[in-house]
Design an enzyme around this catalytic site. Structure first.
Site, PDB file in Angstrom:
ATOM      1  N   ASP A 192     -16.430  -3.382  12.798  1.00 21.18           N
ATOM      2  CA  ASP A 192     -15.678  -2.300  13.434  1.00 21.18           C
ATOM      3  C   ASP A 192     -16.547  -1.058  13.492  1.00 21.18           C
ATOM      4  OD1 ASP A 192     -13.367  -0.890  14.432  1.00 21.18           O
ATOM      5  OD2 ASP A 192     -13.237   0.047  12.469  1.00 21.18           O
ATOM      6  N   GLU A 276     -16.487  -4.967  18.288  1.00 18.72           N
ATOM      7  CA  GLU A 276     -15.583  -4.382  19.274  1.00 18.72           C
ATOM      8  C   GLU A 276     -16.366  -3.920  20.500  1.00 18.72           C
ATOM      9  OE1 GLU A 276     -13.544  -0.394  18.850  1.00 18.72           O
ATOM     10  OE2 GLU A 276     -14.815  -0.380  17.084  1.00 18.72           O
ATOM     11  N   CYS A 328      -1.257  -5.062  10.363  1.00 18.19           N
ATOM     12  CA  CYS A 328      -1.527  -5.514   8.997  1.00 18.19           C
ATOM     13  C   CYS A 328      -2.270  -6.844   9.057  1.00 18.19           C
ATOM     14  CB  CYS A 328      -0.228  -5.681   8.210  1.00 18.19           C
ATOM     15  SG  CYS A 328      -0.489  -6.488   6.614  1.00 18.19           S
ATOM     16  N   CYS A 331      -0.083  -9.723   7.033  1.00 18.18           N
ATOM     17  CA  CYS A 331       1.151 -10.334   7.522  1.00 18.18           C
ATOM     18  C   CYS A 331       1.317 -10.221   9.037  1.00 18.18           C
ATOM     19  CB  CYS A 331       2.358  -9.715   6.816  1.00 18.18           C
ATOM     20  SG  CYS A 331       2.711  -8.035   7.367  1.00 18.18           S
ATOM     21  N   CYS A 347       1.405  -1.675   3.700  1.00 23.47           N
ATOM     22  CA  CYS A 347       2.309  -2.354   4.626  1.00 23.47           C
ATOM     23  C   CYS A 347       3.603  -2.696   3.889  1.00 23.47           C
ATOM     24  CB  CYS A 347       1.637  -3.615   5.147  1.00 23.47           C
ATOM     25  SG  CYS A 347       2.725  -4.611   6.190  1.00 23.47           S
ATOM     26  N   CYS A 349       4.801  -5.459   3.589  1.00 25.55           N
ATOM     27  CA  CYS A 349       4.620  -6.718   2.864  1.00 25.55           C
ATOM     28  C   CYS A 349       3.977  -6.498   1.499  1.00 25.55           C
ATOM     29  CB  CYS A 349       3.769  -7.695   3.678  1.00 25.55           C
ATOM     30  SG  CYS A 349       2.004  -7.303   3.698  1.00 25.55           S
ATOM     31  N   ASP A 356     -10.270   1.237   7.918  1.00 26.26           N
ATOM     32  CA  ASP A 356     -11.375   0.690   8.703  1.00 26.26           C
ATOM     33  C   ASP A 356     -11.629  -0.781   8.399  1.00 26.26           C
ATOM     34  OD1 ASP A 356     -11.803   3.161   9.928  1.00 26.26           O
ATOM     35  OD2 ASP A 356     -13.063   3.843   8.277  1.00 26.26           O
TER      36      ASP A 356
HETATM   37 ZN   LIG Z   1       1.668  -6.630   5.946  1.00 25.55          ZN
END
Ligand SMILES: [Zn+2]
Length: 382
Positions: A192, A276, A328, A331, A347, A349, A356
């Site tokens: 990235d 990217e 995320c 998940c 997140c 989850c 990053d």
């Molecule tokens: Zn998650």
């Protein structure tokens, strides 16, 4: 595949003079050819064939008193200058007729002594060679000292001698290579373009520009500031301008050297590399910082691409159509907008993400999916 190898040249004072007249002769032939093509076009006459043009602006011109000095340099560099003109025309016509895709190509323009880059090309026909004493032998120029920073993997098919804006000389060899692919590995990596670092890898590594480059950039800024304070037209301003050109050259050298090292390492360590695609990303950076950063990034990605081809690795550019930093990677849930100053987030989850690194992991996943797709495999939607 064809690769370019660039080395610094150190011509003597006499050789610099011989090079200056060779640059001048190549420029003259190029400009004479261009003028002739323009005149013919304005008069509505048919396009002059490449062979005819060469006869008129080289062979016949040498016999005239105004152009007899063209005989003092290798004929090959004159023919190569015309070859450049012809391919510039070819690309221009292909572009206006739509045969060539991509951005419109401008018609060839006249070359000037004041251009930032002066160049001449010697092909095999010119019988350039590398002497037993490791100098570059150029016809009608002499044996020029070279700083061989690495080995040529094969005999070069041509060499272009370049003088840059900072007054430095380079030899750019074209070499045909036939490399064996590197031994296979299971590693894959997503890269990235970081906001705070040069690059973030999906394995969590954050890679910054080397100190050497940052120092060169600082010097460049200083030189630019000094230049802006000098009076227009003054001798000091001219001196300051040369300093800026030199500082620029140092920055681009440092950047290129480091990008070579880093890209070689990435290609050696990974079977597949996903990065990217810059053209569709890049929000949230200031214009200036962004253009400098982006130039370095494009160069780095181009190196990854050709080295992957050269060594039998996979390389995929990922369009950043998906929100890689707020998706995320554990998940697949999409988080709400994450402000740029938030470096880590949690997140629903329970997974905690470095902004990053999470993006790099998502790039890795998207790259894998794209590669599987291209191989005809089935990909489950996330
Ligand atoms: Zn998650």
């Amino acid at each position: 595949m064809q690769l370019r190898y660039n080395f610094r040249l150190y011509p003597t004072a006499g050789q610099r003079q011989a090079l200056a007249s060779a640059f001048g002769c190549a420029r003259t032939v190029f400009n004479d050819g261009l003028r002739m093509r323009q005149e013919v076009r304005e008069k509505g006459l048919p396009y002059i064939s490449d062979g005819d043009l060469s006869k008129r602006v080289i062979t016949q011109a040498k016999k005239t008193s105004e152009r007899s000095w063209l005989g003092e340099v290798s004929a090959v560099i004159l023919q190569q200058a015309l070859a450049d003109l012809n391919s510039a025309y070819h690309n221009f016509f292909a572009s206006i007729t739509g045969k060539r895709k991509g951005p419109r190509i401008a018609p060839p323009r006249f070359r000037s002594k004041k251009d930032n880059r002066q160049a001449i090309r010697f092909t095999k026909n010119a019988r350039f060679s590398i002497t037993p004493g490791e100098k570059l032998r150029l016809p009608k120029i002499g044996d020029v000292s070279v700083r061989w920073s690495r080995d040529l993997p094969a005999e070069p098919s041509s060499v272009t001698v370049v003088k840059d804006a900072a007054g430095r000389y380079f030899a750019s060899f074209v070499v045909e290579t036939n490399d064996a692919p590197l031994p296979e590995t299971d590693n894959e990596v997503g890269i990235d373009l970081g906001l705070t670092h040069f690059a973030i890898l999906s394995d969590g590594r954050k890679v910054d520009n080397p100190r050497l480059l940052r120092r060169a950039e600082r010097r460049l800024r200083k030189a630019q500031k000094a230049l802006s304070r000098k009076e227009k037209g003054s001798a000091n301003r001219q001196k300051a301008r040369v300093k800026v050109a030199k500082a620029h050259a140092r920055v681009s050298d440092a950047r290129r050297n480091w990008a070579h090292k880093f890209s070689t390492q990435i290609i050696r360590d990974n079977q597949a590399v996903y990065a990217e695609n810059l053209s569709v990303s890049g929000l949230g950076r200031t214009r200036l910082a962004r253009s400098v950063h982006d130039a370095g990034w494009s160069q780095f990605v181009a190196m990854l691409e050709y080295k992957a081809r050269r060594y039998g690795r996979a390389f995929v550019k990922i369009d950043r159509f998906f929100p890689s930093s707020k998706l995320c990677s554990a998940c697949g849930l999409l988080a709400d907008k994450i402000p740029l100053n938030i470096r880590t987030w949690e997140c629903a989850c329970g997974a905690t993400h470095d902004r990053d690194v999470n993006a790099a992991i998502n790039i890795l996943a998207a790259g894998r999916a794209e590669r599987l797709n291209a191989c005809g495999g089935t990909v489950r939607p996330a």
